[in-house]
Scaffold this active site. Structure first.
Site, PDB file in Angstrom:
ATOM      1  N   ARG A  96     -10.137  -5.994 -37.977  1.00 15.53           N
ATOM      2  CA  ARG A  96      -9.310  -4.984 -38.646  1.00 15.53           C
ATOM      3  C   ARG A  96     -10.166  -3.756 -38.843  1.00 15.53           C
ATOM      4  O   ARG A  96     -11.330  -3.852 -39.253  1.00 15.53           O
ATOM      5  CB  ARG A  96      -8.792  -5.495 -39.995  1.00 15.53           C
ATOM      6  CG  ARG A  96      -8.096  -4.412 -40.804  1.00 15.53           C
ATOM      7  CD  ARG A  96      -7.438  -4.921 -42.051  1.00 15.53           C
ATOM      8  NE  ARG A  96      -6.257  -5.718 -41.752  1.00 15.53           N
ATOM      9  CZ  ARG A  96      -5.432  -6.182 -42.687  1.00 15.53           C
ATOM     10  NH1 ARG A  96      -5.665  -5.942 -43.969  1.00 15.53           N
ATOM     11  NH2 ARG A  96      -4.377  -6.898 -42.342  1.00 15.53           N
ATOM     12  N   LYS A 112     -24.953   2.294 -40.073  1.00 15.22           N
ATOM     13  CA  LYS A 112     -26.175   2.980 -39.612  1.00 15.22           C
ATOM     14  C   LYS A 112     -25.907   3.782 -38.346  1.00 15.22           C
ATOM     15  O   LYS A 112     -26.830   4.212 -37.659  1.00 15.22           O
ATOM     16  CB  LYS A 112     -27.274   1.958 -39.326  1.00 15.22           C
ATOM     17  CG  LYS A 112     -27.635   1.074 -40.494  1.00 15.22           C
ATOM     18  CD  LYS A 112     -28.738   0.100 -40.057  1.00 15.22           C
ATOM     19  CE  LYS A 112     -28.810  -1.097 -40.964  1.00 15.22           C
ATOM     20  NZ  LYS A 112     -29.759  -2.107 -40.471  1.00 15.22           N
ATOM     21  N   HIS A 123      -0.048  -4.271 -36.067  1.00 15.23           N
ATOM     22  CA  HIS A 123      -0.509  -5.502 -36.714  1.00 15.23           C
ATOM     23  C   HIS A 123       0.254  -6.644 -36.022  1.00 15.23           C
ATOM     24  O   HIS A 123       1.180  -7.215 -36.584  1.00 15.23           O
ATOM     25  CB  HIS A 123      -0.177  -5.424 -38.207  1.00 15.23           C
ATOM     26  CG  HIS A 123      -0.878  -6.424 -39.070  1.00 15.23           C
ATOM     27  ND1 HIS A 123      -1.505  -7.547 -38.553  1.00 15.23           N
ATOM     28  CD2 HIS A 123      -1.051  -6.481 -40.415  1.00 15.23           C
ATOM     29  CE1 HIS A 123      -2.022  -8.235 -39.562  1.00 15.23           C
ATOM     30  NE2 HIS A 123      -1.759  -7.613 -40.701  1.00 15.23           N
ATOM     31  N   ARG A 168      -4.659 -12.017 -46.753  1.00 16.96           N
ATOM     32  CA  ARG A 168      -3.912 -12.925 -45.883  1.00 16.96           C
ATOM     33  C   ARG A 168      -4.458 -12.998 -44.454  1.00 16.96           C
ATOM     34  O   ARG A 168      -4.694 -14.073 -43.922  1.00 16.96           O
ATOM     35  CB  ARG A 168      -2.435 -12.487 -45.775  1.00 16.96           C
ATOM     36  CG  ARG A 168      -1.547 -12.975 -46.861  1.00 16.96           C
ATOM     37  CD  ARG A 168      -0.538 -11.912 -47.206  1.00 16.96           C
ATOM     38  NE  ARG A 168      -1.240 -10.790 -47.794  1.00 16.96           N
ATOM     39  CZ  ARG A 168      -1.559 -10.707 -49.090  1.00 16.96           C
ATOM     40  NH1 ARG A 168      -1.158 -11.646 -49.905  1.00 16.96           N
ATOM     41  NH2 ARG A 168      -2.252  -9.695 -49.574  1.00 16.96           N
ATOM     42  N   THR A 169      -4.610 -11.831 -43.833  1.00 18.15           N
ATOM     43  CA  THR A 169      -4.951 -11.841 -42.412  1.00 18.15           C
ATOM     44  C   THR A 169      -6.334 -12.444 -42.206  1.00 18.15           C
ATOM     45  O   THR A 169      -6.536 -13.311 -41.349  1.00 18.15           O
ATOM     46  CB  THR A 169      -4.879 -10.404 -41.846  1.00 18.15           C
ATOM     47  OG1 THR A 169      -3.666  -9.810 -42.295  1.00 18.15           O
ATOM     48  CG2 THR A 169      -4.915 -10.403 -40.336  1.00 18.15           C
TER      49      THR A 169
HETATM   50  N1   CP Z   1      -0.083  -8.709 -44.600  1.00 23.93           N
HETATM   51  C1   CP Z   1      -1.388  -8.375 -44.570  1.00 23.93           C
HETATM   52  O1   CP Z   1      -1.892  -7.802 -43.597  1.00 23.93           O
HETATM   53  O2   CP Z   1      -2.071  -8.727 -45.689  1.00 23.93           O
HETATM   54  P1   CP Z   1      -3.622  -8.494 -45.911  1.00 23.93           P
HETATM   55  O3   CP Z   1      -3.850  -7.008 -45.983  1.00 23.93           O
HETATM   56  O4   CP Z   1      -3.937  -9.193 -47.213  1.00 23.93           O
HETATM   57  O5   CP Z   1      -4.353  -9.087 -44.745  1.00 23.93           O
END
Ligand code: CP
Length: 337
Positions: free
Chosen positions: A107, A86, A135, A57-58
């Site tokens: 991320r 590396k 998040h 999603r993100t």
């Molecule tokens: N909700 C969420 O962060 O989903 P993903 O891990 O698929 O990005």
């Protein structure tokens, strides 16, 4: 807050007026997310999408949001395909990658890593999740969803009643959402988790200092009866020392249609940041809820595009220009909200 050129790392950066502005801009993105109109306001801009942990999603919605504003996306996924494998430092990676991008989403499994990267970056960095820490864009889309879902019953964010369920220790979405709720008034939060996966005291203290009511329990059915929102989460097995340790907690809090019917108020909205773990030993939200009109999980995921479009438009300072560079689409789109 003036968003232009800023990093978005933590909910702590925001005041309530900032959240209301983000939601207002997100609302204005609906015609573009529905493909009724297209805009090329970010034509020529490049998003560096750097995801060092799995994501559907993100990663994809940040990319789609940028494309919908007319920009291009370059992706790095996983450590193995990056020079970090590396031994390159976050500092060097940030100096280099910010030369190739106009904004970066990142991320990373380590708490604080996105903030560290942002310090060295020459362009704005948006936190797509840093370990068990935060998040922020997920919390924004969660709260935007809550606001929209409650609007039809005349309820507002002030006075919200919400149960957060599951792995509240490692779940970064509930950490960011808790911080966000501190900006609102008179919220009732029911925290439901195994004792070992309880919400860290820091977040509980922040909620209580904001005047909210917080109760903690490890019993699902007695905690979901008087809430507007049931927010379920997955056991974050990637944060445990072994899958066997995560097995101890998987499947503890399963919501299905019969439990919902028996214990929840008729219009309680069911949310989950996703992915829901649909394996038989977990199944925190049963597929028999899929036809329940109050299951908001896919509307919630769709809202990620609106919120992320809003963040890009604000950080790159084009909110007032989106419409000017837009036109109707010429192709068929039967998309509805
Ligand atoms: N909700 C969420 O962060 O989903 P993903 O891990 O698929 O990005």
């Amino acid at each position: 807050m003036n968003f232009a050129g800023e990093h978005i790392i933590s909910i702590e950066q925001f005041e309530r007026s900032d959240i209301e502005r983000i939601f207002e801009v997100a609302d204005s993105m609906v015609p573009f997310a529905l493909r009724a109109r297209a805009t090329r306001v970010l034509e020529g801009a490049i998003l560096g999408n750097m995801f060092f942990e799995p994501s559907t999603r993100t990663r994809v919605s940040f990319g789609a949001a940028f494309n919908l504003l007319g920009g291009s996306v370059r992706e790095t996924t996983g450590f193995k395909t990056s020079a970090i494998a590396k031994g390159e430092s976050l500092y060097d990676s940030a100096r280099v990658l910010s030369g190739y991008s106009d904004v970066i989403c990142m991320r990373h499994p380590k708490e604080g890593s996105v903030a560290e990267f942002a310090k060295a970056s020459r362009v704005p960095v948006l936190n797509g999740g840093d370990g068990a820490n935060e998040h922020p864009s997920q919390a924004l889309l969660d709260l935007y969803t809550i606001k929209n879902e409650l609007a039809s019953s005349g309820k507002r964010l002030d006075g919200l009643r919400i149960a957060m369920i599951g792995d509240l220790k490692f779940g970064r979405t509930v950490h960011s959402l808790s911080k966000l709720l501190c900006l609102f008034n008179n919220v009732h939060i029911s925290l439901v988790s195994p004792q070992e996966l309880a919400m860290p005291q820091l977040y509980v203290d922040q909620l209580r200092s904001s005047g909210h009511t917080v109760t903690c329990s490890s019993d699902l059915t007695s905690s979901i009866g008087n809430v507007d929102i049931v927010y379920s989460t997955r056991v974050q097995e990637e944060r445990f020392s072994s899958p066997e340790e995560a097995d101890l907690y998987r499947g503890r809090f399963r919501l299905n249609q019969s439990i919902y019917t028996k214990y929840c108020e008729p219009n309680t909205v069911i949310m989950h940041p996703l992915p829901r773990d649909s394996r038989a030993d977990a199944n925190e939200l049963d597929s028999d809820l899929n036809q329940n009109p109050n299951l908001a999980i896919f509307r919630q995921a769709d809202n990620g595009v609106l919120i992320r479009m809003a963040l890009f438009a604000m950080v790159l300072d084009v909110v007032g220009k989106v419409e000017k560079y837009s036109h109707e689409v010429t192709w068929y789109s039967g998309r509805t909200r």
